[in-house]
Design an enzyme around this catalytic site. Structure first.
Site, PDB file in Angstrom:
ATOM      1  N   ASN A   9       0.945  -1.149  -0.089  1.00  0.00           N
ATOM      2  CA  ASN A   9      -0.101  -0.038  -0.017  1.00  0.00           C
ATOM      3  C   ASN A   9       0.775   1.166   0.068  1.00  0.00           C
ATOM      4  OD1 ASN A   9      -1.876   2.010   0.446  1.00  0.00           O
ATOM      5  ND2 ASN A   9      -2.356   1.327   2.477  1.00  0.00           N
ATOM      6  N   TRP A  10       1.005   1.888  -1.222  1.00  0.00           N
ATOM      7  CA  TRP A  10       1.923   2.876  -1.385  1.00  0.00           C
ATOM      8  C   TRP A  10       1.451   4.324  -0.759  1.00  0.00           C
ATOM      9  CZ3 TRP A  10       3.704   1.746  -7.228  1.00  0.00           C
ATOM     10  CH2 TRP A  10       4.343   0.435  -7.019  1.00  0.00           C
ATOM     11  N   LYS A  11       0.096   4.229  -0.452  1.00  0.00           N
ATOM     12  CA  LYS A  11      -0.459   5.519   0.176  1.00  0.00           C
ATOM     13  C   LYS A  11      -0.337   6.784  -0.538  1.00  0.00           C
ATOM     14  CE  LYS A  11      -0.228   3.182   4.556  1.00  0.00           C
ATOM     15  NZ  LYS A  11      -0.233   3.136   6.079  1.00  0.00           N
ATOM     16  N   HIS A  95      -9.877   0.768   4.715  1.00  0.00           N
ATOM     17  CA  HIS A  95      -8.443   0.971   5.214  1.00  0.00           C
ATOM     18  C   HIS A  95      -8.631   2.005   6.593  1.00  0.00           C
ATOM     19  CE1 HIS A  95      -4.577   2.318   5.993  1.00  0.00           C
ATOM     20  NE2 HIS A  95      -4.029   1.352   5.587  1.00  0.00           N
ATOM     21  N   GLU A  97      -7.052   4.367   7.695  1.00  0.00           N
ATOM     22  CA  GLU A  97      -6.864   5.886   7.471  1.00  0.00           C
ATOM     23  C   GLU A  97      -8.324   6.261   6.670  1.00  0.00           C
ATOM     24  OE1 GLU A  97      -3.013   5.334   5.353  1.00  0.00           O
ATOM     25  OE2 GLU A  97      -2.301   4.870   7.235  1.00  0.00           O
ATOM     26  N   GLU A 167      -5.743  -5.177  10.487  1.00  0.00           N
ATOM     27  CA  GLU A 167      -4.729  -4.196  10.925  1.00  0.00           C
ATOM     28  C   GLU A 167      -5.094  -3.315  11.797  1.00  0.00           C
ATOM     29  OE1 GLU A 167      -2.516  -3.063   6.746  1.00  0.00           O
ATOM     30  OE2 GLU A 167      -4.631  -2.001   6.778  1.00  0.00           O
ATOM     31  N   GLY A 173       2.052   2.254  10.803  1.00  0.00           N
ATOM     32  CA  GLY A 173       2.749   3.428  10.629  1.00  0.00           C
ATOM     33  C   GLY A 173       3.490   3.827  11.819  1.00  0.00           C
ATOM     34  N   SER A 212       3.112  -2.315  10.413  1.00  0.00           N
ATOM     35  CA  SER A 212       4.536  -2.123  10.714  1.00  0.00           C
ATOM     36  C   SER A 212       5.227  -3.272  10.282  1.00  0.00           C
ATOM     37  CB  SER A 212       4.928  -1.818  12.019  1.00  0.00           C
ATOM     38  OG  SER A 212       4.454  -0.339  12.195  1.00  0.00           O
ATOM     39  N   GLY A 233       2.710  -1.277   4.310  1.00  0.00           N
ATOM     40  CA  GLY A 233       2.839   0.053   3.938  1.00  0.00           C
ATOM     41  C   GLY A 233       4.220   0.663   3.693  1.00  0.00           C
ATOM     42  N   GLY A 234       4.755   1.421   4.652  1.00  0.00           N
ATOM     43  CA  GLY A 234       6.009   2.013   4.674  1.00  0.00           C
ATOM     44  C   GLY A 234       7.066   1.149   4.071  1.00  0.00           C
TER      45      GLY A 234
HETATM   46  P1  PGA Z   1       2.468   0.192   7.700  1.00  0.00           P
HETATM   47  O1  PGA Z   1       1.046   0.403   7.021  1.00  0.00           O
HETATM   48  O2  PGA Z   1       3.119  -1.237   7.170  1.00  0.00           O
HETATM   49  O3  PGA Z   1       3.396   1.394   7.310  1.00  0.00           O
HETATM   50  O4  PGA Z   1       2.548   0.136   9.213  1.00  0.00           O
HETATM   51  C1  PGA Z   1       0.367  -0.673   6.509  1.00  0.00           C
HETATM   52  C2  PGA Z   1      -0.972  -0.326   6.300  1.00  0.00           C
HETATM   53  O5  PGA Z   1      -1.609   0.644   6.358  1.00  0.00           O
HETATM   54  O6  PGA Z   1      -1.624  -1.081   5.362  1.00  0.00           O
END
Ligand code: PGA
Length: 248
Positions: A9-11, A95, A97, A167, A173, A212, A233-234
């Protein structure tokens, strides 16, 4: 036997140049590796570019969000038809967010899930509790509500056409990862809950963990019996690290 699934997930990250380097790195690093379903979720504006870069590879791509509406006067929204038109196979739905920063309710998430399915997109349904909810002992209740709202909208059979991502909001994050035992506990809870309604479906459903995950901890988390992969994500923004996670 469930196939493993890993998503990146590149956000809201990247530029044309960075995306191009990332896609090249993934294609090179994962050529000939098809033991895992691999999917990347770029920002909408880079979908066309990613589609070109991934063509001929075994890596899929998808949208990070989708409108619950089919088409029309919805400024700023992206429809399932558009995602399908761009060649997306998957779409993230609910998600954390989207739920917590943009206020999407479980009802809206369920409508988005239904909209994705009606366009042959595979929804990746994200569920998870906040730290406050975990500390109040409400983790299972929160996840049940998130799952049941979707099941109520589309029916249990349709859940079988999705991927479920657990999640925990507090682990996204933040660098705080749930322990492999904490992850297994909730994945097993999700699978058992679904099995009460449809055993075969629960057995076959890919349930992945996000929060994470990095190359240094993916192996341990992915080796838990009810964990079928991850949503990253990251760490998915670095081609080498993401390839390492997929291979673990
Ligand atoms: P993260 O994000 O790996 O940066 O914690 C995961 C996600 O939001 O899907």
């Amino acid at each position: 036997m469930r196939k493993r699934w890993v998503g990146g997930n590149w956000k809201m990250n990247g530029s044309s140049e960075e995306i191009s380097a990332l896609v090249d790195g993934l294609v090179t690093g994962l050529t000939g590796f098809d033991e895992v379903d691999v999917v990347v979720f770029p920002s909408f504006v880079y979908l066309q570019q990613v589609k070109g870069g991934l063509s001929g590879s075994n890596i899929f791509f998808g949208g990070q969000n989708v409108s619950q509406f089919d088409h029309g006067a919805y400024t700023g929204e992206i429809s399932a038809t558009m995602l399908e038109d761009k060649g997306c196979k998957y779409v993230l739905v609910g998600h954390s967010e989207r739920r917590h920063v943009f206020g999407e309710s479980s009802e809206v998430v369920a409508e988005k899930f239904a909209e994705a399915l009606s366009h042959q997109l595979i929804p990746v349904l994200c569920v998870g509790e906040t730290l406050e909810q975990r500390e109040a002992g409400e983790t299972e209740k929160v996840i049940l509500e998130q799952l049941n709202t979707v099941i109520g909208e589309v029916g249990i059979e349709s859940l079988g056409r999705s991927v479920v991502a657990y999640e925990p909001v507090w682990a996204i994050g933040t660098g705080l990862t749930a322990t492999p035992d904490q992850v297994q506990e909730i994945h097993s809870f999700i699978r058992k809950t679904i099995a009460l309604q449809h055993e075969t479906l629960a057995d076959e459903l890919q349930i992945v963990y996000g929060g994470s995950v990095k190359a240094a901890n993916s192996n341990e988390i992915f080796s838990m019996p009810d964990v079928d992969g991850g949503l990253i994500g990251g760490a998915s923004l670095k081609a080498n690290e993401f390839v390492e996670i997929v291979k673990s």
